[in-house]
Structures are given as C-alpha cells and as structure tokens.
Design a protein around this motif. Sequence first.
Motif, PDB file in Angstrom:
ATOM      1  N   ALA A   9      43.045  36.371  45.305  1.00 24.17           N
ATOM      2  CA  ALA A   9      43.890  35.689  46.159  1.00 24.17           C
ATOM      3  C   ALA A   9      45.239  34.995  45.446  1.00 24.17           C
ATOM      4  CB  ALA A   9      43.114  34.384  46.579  1.00 24.17           C
ATOM      5  N   GLY A  10      45.062  35.038  44.127  1.00 23.29           N
ATOM      6  CA  GLY A  10      46.233  34.659  43.360  1.00 23.29           C
ATOM      7  C   GLY A  10      46.010  33.215  42.587  1.00 23.29           C
ATOM      8  N   LYS A  11      44.870  32.806  42.655  1.00 21.46           N
ATOM      9  CA  LYS A  11      44.316  31.193  42.141  1.00 21.46           C
ATOM     10  C   LYS A  11      44.584  31.294  40.713  1.00 21.46           C
ATOM     11  CE  LYS A  11      39.945  31.994  42.996  1.00 21.46           C
ATOM     12  NZ  LYS A  11      40.023  33.488  43.559  1.00 21.46           N
ATOM     13  N   SER A  41      38.307  36.319  45.808  1.00 24.83           N
ATOM     14  CA  SER A  41      38.758  37.028  44.402  1.00 24.83           C
ATOM     15  C   SER A  41      40.019  37.745  44.611  1.00 24.83           C
ATOM     16  CB  SER A  41      37.645  37.940  43.946  1.00 24.83           C
ATOM     17  OG  SER A  41      38.000  38.323  42.619  1.00 24.83           O
ATOM     18  N   GLU A  83      48.546  37.496  29.349  1.00 25.07           N
ATOM     19  CA  GLU A  83      48.100  38.993  29.417  1.00 25.07           C
ATOM     20  C   GLU A  83      46.913  39.241  28.462  1.00 25.07           C
ATOM     21  OE1 GLU A  83      49.543  41.516  30.781  1.00 25.07           O
ATOM     22  OE2 GLU A  83      50.955  40.155  31.921  1.00 25.07           O
ATOM     23  N   ARG A 100      43.310  37.759  29.484  1.00 25.54           N
ATOM     24  CA  ARG A 100      42.666  38.278  30.735  1.00 25.54           C
ATOM     25  C   ARG A 100      41.247  38.654  30.495  1.00 25.54           C
ATOM     26  NH1 ARG A 100      45.862  39.427  35.000  1.00 25.54           N
ATOM     27  NH2 ARG A 100      48.124  39.423  33.697  1.00 25.54           N
ATOM     28  N   ILE A 158      54.963  41.475  41.925  1.00 27.59           N
ATOM     29  CA  ILE A 158      55.147  42.652  41.206  1.00 27.59           C
ATOM     30  C   ILE A 158      55.775  43.853  41.836  1.00 27.59           C
ATOM     31  CG2 ILE A 158      53.684  44.242  39.752  1.00 27.59           C
ATOM     32  CD1 ILE A 158      53.087  41.681  38.691  1.00 27.59           C
TER      33      ILE A 158
END
Lengths: 228, 392
Positions: free
Chosen positions: A42-44, A40, B387, B390, A11
């Motif tokens: 981590a990008g899982k 949490s 989005e 989430r 991002i």
Amino acid sequence: MIKLRNIDRYIDKRLQRNFILKGIDLDIAEGDFVSIMGPSGAGKSTLLNIIGFLDDANEGEYYFLDEPVHGLNEKQKSEYHRSYIGFVFQAYHLIDELTVYENIEMPLLYRKVKGSQRKSMVADMLDRFNIVAKKDLFPNQLSGGQQQLVGVARALIGSPKLILADEPTGNLHSDQSKEIMETFKKLNKEDGVTIIQVTHSDEMATYGDRIINLQDGAVTENNPYEEE
Amino acid sequence: MLIKGLIVVQFGLAITLMIGTYVMQGQINFILNKDLGFNPENVVAVEINSELQNALKIGQLYSEEAQRIPGVLSTSITAGHYRDYSEYGVVDIGMAQMKSATTLSQLGDGIPSEAVDAQYLQTMDIELLKGVNFSKQANTFPSDEVIVNQAFVDAMGWDNPIGQILEDKPENQGWVGPFDGKKVIGVIENYHFKSLYDPLQPMVLQHIEAADQNPGTILIRLSSDRMSETISNLKSLWNSIAEQEAFNLAFMDDMVQRQYNEEIRWNRIIRISSMASILLACFGLFGLSALVAQRRIKEIGIRKVFGASIKNILVLISKDFVLLVVCGFAISAPVAWYLSNQWLTGFSYKIDLDALPFLYGGLTVLLIALTTVSWQSVKAALQNPVENLRNE
Ligand SMILES: Nc1ncnc2c1ncn2[C@@H]1O[C@H](COP(=O)(O)OP(=O)(O)OP(=O)(O)O)[C@@H](O)[C@H]1O
Ligand SMILES: [Mg+2]
C-alpha cells in the motif's frame, strides 16, 4: 510537527507512471502516537521513509517542525537524524559486528557527546531495558525480542522527538510485541515522544491514539476510532 | 586475511621503491648541483689530436684566434682529454686518468697532474687561494713552477706552501721523480676533476710548455647568449686552421652529468617500477575495497539512518585501509633505509639520509591508496540507505 500536502511518490517505468503514493494529506502533531495500517504494497514503508527523510516525494509539500523538507540539504538531514528522529525496523538492522553496547552507543558517535557521558547514557539504556547482562553479546546471540529491545534502545539513545517504527513487532511473538508496545506507550505518555508506527496487527495498532489506513497509495480512513 | 596480507606486502614493496626513488632523486640532485670547485656551465671542450705534428702550435694558434670570436670569453690549452668514453660509461673530464709516479711519500704512489696554460684557472673558473698563476708571457716563465691544490698542501702539512721546493727523489733508488725541484708558486681551491664517487685528491698543475706535453683539449668558456652562432664560428675557425682534422666539441656540463648516467637511468627504472607496483597494489586495494564496501553496505545504511554523514562513512571505510598502508610502511621503512644506505656508501659525497624521503614515500603511497579506496567508499556512502535496508 509533520505536515504533508498532496504528496506524490511515483516510479516512471518506460511509458507508464506507477504511483506508490498519491495525493497524501496528513497532519501529525507533537505527542501523537499514530499507527499506519494497510495491505501489503500500500505504500506504508514509503510514507514512513518520506516522513523520516530517507526518501523524497516527487510532488507535494512536506513541512517538518514548520521547516520545508525539500529545502534541506544532505547535511541538514543528517543533523535531523542525529537529534530529532529515531528509527526502529522490522528486521532490527543491528550491526552484526558490534556488541549490544556498541550498537546502542553508535548514534552518539555522530553527535558531539563526550566519552564519559556516552558511557552513562548507554548504561542508562541498558538498565531501562533490562539488558545489562547482554551488553557484550553480539546481535546473533540474542532472541528476536531482545534484538528489537536493542533496536529501540538505539533509537532512543539520542532522545529523539520522533520515533519512526516500520513493523517493529512484525517478527516477534505476542509477548515480546506487547513489551515493545508498552515501551512505546510509556515513552509517548511520559516523555511526550511522537511515535509513528506501521503495523499489520489491529492489536498493536490500538496502542496508538490514532490509525491511518492506507490503500493503494492513498489515505482511505483517517482516525476511524475518533470518528466513532 | 590472506588478501590483506598480500596487499600489505604489495604496499610495502611500493613504499620501498617510492622511498628509493626519493633518495636517489635527492642524491642525484645533490651531485648535479654540488659546487665542484669549477664551473662546467658554458664551457666546451674541443678535442685536438696529440699525435698531430705541431699539435701545440696549432692548439695555441686556434686558442688565440678563438679568443677574437665574439661570445668567446676565455680559452685554455690542456694536455688532458675531456671526452666521453661512452662505451665504458666513463667520462674523463681532464686529468683523472693522468697519474705521475712520484716518491713524495705523503702523496702515495702517484698523483694526478694536468698540464695547462695560464688561462686554465680563468676558463675553468677555479679560485686561486694563494700565490700567483702561471705567467701569461708564454716564453718567459721558468720551467720549474707548479701550482698545487689545497689537498696537496694539507697532505704535505705545509703552513707556507708558496716557495716550497718539491723533493721528488727517493733514497738509493737511482731515479728522479717528475716533480723533483719544482717550486710551488700558487695554491688553488680543490676541485672535483673526478666524479663524486671519489674523494678529493692532491693534484698538481704544470705549465704545458714546461711539462713538454702535447695538447689534448682546448677548453673554451662561452658567453651564454648566441651560443650556437659562437659554436659555428668556432667550427669554421677549426676548419680553416686544421682542415683535415675532425671538429669534436663537447659541453663540459654534459660530461659532468654523464658521469652519473648510470644513476640517472637507475633512478628512472626505480621510479617506473614504483609506479607500476603502486598501480598493482591499487588494483588489489580497489577490489578489496569494493568487496568491503559491498559487505558493509547494510551497516553503512544503518549508520546513515542514525546520523552518519558522508564524511563519517568515508572515514569508517578508509580507516582499515590506512592501517594496511601503515603496516606496509612499517615493514618497508627499515628495508628502504638499509638499501638506501647501502647505495649511498658508493659515493664519497652524499646526502644525509633523513626522514623526508620516508615521509614523502609513505605519504605519496597513502594518498594514492586513499584515492583508490574513496572511489568505492564515496559510492557506498552516497547510496540511499533505504535501498540497502530493504527486507532481505
Ligand atoms: N524503489 C522502488 N522501485 C520500485 N518500486 C517500489 C520502490 N519502492 C517501493 N516500490 C513499490 O511500491 C509499493 C509500496 O511499497 P511499500 O514498501 O511502501 O509498501 P508497504 O505498504 O510498506 O508494504 P509491506 O506491508 O509489504 O511492507 C510496492 O508495490 C513496492 O513494490
Ligand atoms: Mg513495508
């Protein structure tokens, strides 16, 4: 089945580039049962979404069944969602306004399945998960475990080749969790369905054949059990 | 629920007005394009003051001279006034107001009659069905000849109208009607000398000299090219013949159309109101669809994850709104039907009310409504499901 090469997901924030995933290389074969673990943030989930075409990588290559994913258009992705991939979510994500029956039937509405055939397919699922008596109830009338069973049934109704489950047992008691995991295991062993799940629980992870550890957007440990 | 009810009512109103617009438009087109039995196109009416001394002589002189002007096809002197009484919203194209008392019982109290010359039929492009026209040699005609229209013949029940002598003489009343002893020499096609609010009536044409009437109008049929040049020539001619008199010229087709000014104006008002009410209804719809799209954003995300295409999502969101419009149509169609019929009864000549204006009205509004809704639903459908799914 799945081949990720040097995948970056980032991002851009003003002058800074924040990497959610960086340099991911990953191969998952048909019939694998993989557990993705890691702290949490981590990008899982991001990784799982990229694998499921719900998110796009910024860099790198992704081949699904030897097909380059970056070359797929919106329509082709929808096609894969209809026929190849089933999703299970931590928060179940059932449609509140639809009954159990209708929730399970929903994915079939986007495939060319005849009404009578739909009926028997949904009936099979209800049978398989022992929720026939609940078919006319709405999601908020069910327990979390029951809701997740409906979620799994919905993911399976299209007979997908791949199940992507993001913390499917994250909101469940251990008994309920075990039931879901047993179902996954059976699917994997008996029907050869490829399963990728994200989990925080070591116990749930062991249901799979292989564990991938993710830390700060990178794979730190691949198949720790196999290497032992 | 309340919002939905309100939107149904708004759409009902919009559809009613839209249907009304189409019905009015249809009727006005029908009227303006109807074959009137004469051809008002390219005919101008030049007013001549009947009080003028030698009005007939002046009129005849002008008429004769005018025929020499290139671009003038034919001229005719008539006693009628073809003029626009605009302050009353009434246009009198000819003899509509000229009634003659008569005792011909089949024709009622009075029948319209017009005094014309031999070029009248040619100038107005009125068809002679039977018999002959007035003689062109102005002074050789017998003064008892009349031409009647087909409606006259029908009213009298004649099989052979030519040569019939009118007996306009009541029994024991001591007066003689204006048509007594007149001989029918010709029968013309019915033509609409009044507006289409009125049914066709029997009428009589007399020769202007025989009727001893003063001229009121000179009718002139022009060729369609170089019309403005022809008209300026007509004006110069007028000024050279009747220099103290103002030159008043009006186009016949304008006058015909002006008879329906009221309707044309109303049509415009209704059309604008229907636009306004559609706009209003669409504001409501826009808001509601934004609300619904927002409320169903999670559902949309879920459906997309399970293979719903953008098109599927659009149908999903739009379906309910189409239903609102259909409900609006269901309540508005009978109302629109009743009102349209009511309005049309005022005309003697009118279109048949068929399904088309209803179809067009409904579809127009539906299309606009769908466009409005699709703004929101496309936006919702294009969103990335991740989005919206989430963790909440
Ligand atoms: N669209 C986004 N915009 C900004 N940051 C994002 C976006 N998506 C993910 N992130 C960030 O990327 C990181 C990884 O997110 P991700 O959801 O993949 O983590 P996770 O491993 O699934 O965590 P958890 O175990 O809590 O579910 C987080 O720090 C998150 O805030
Ligand atoms: Mg996550």
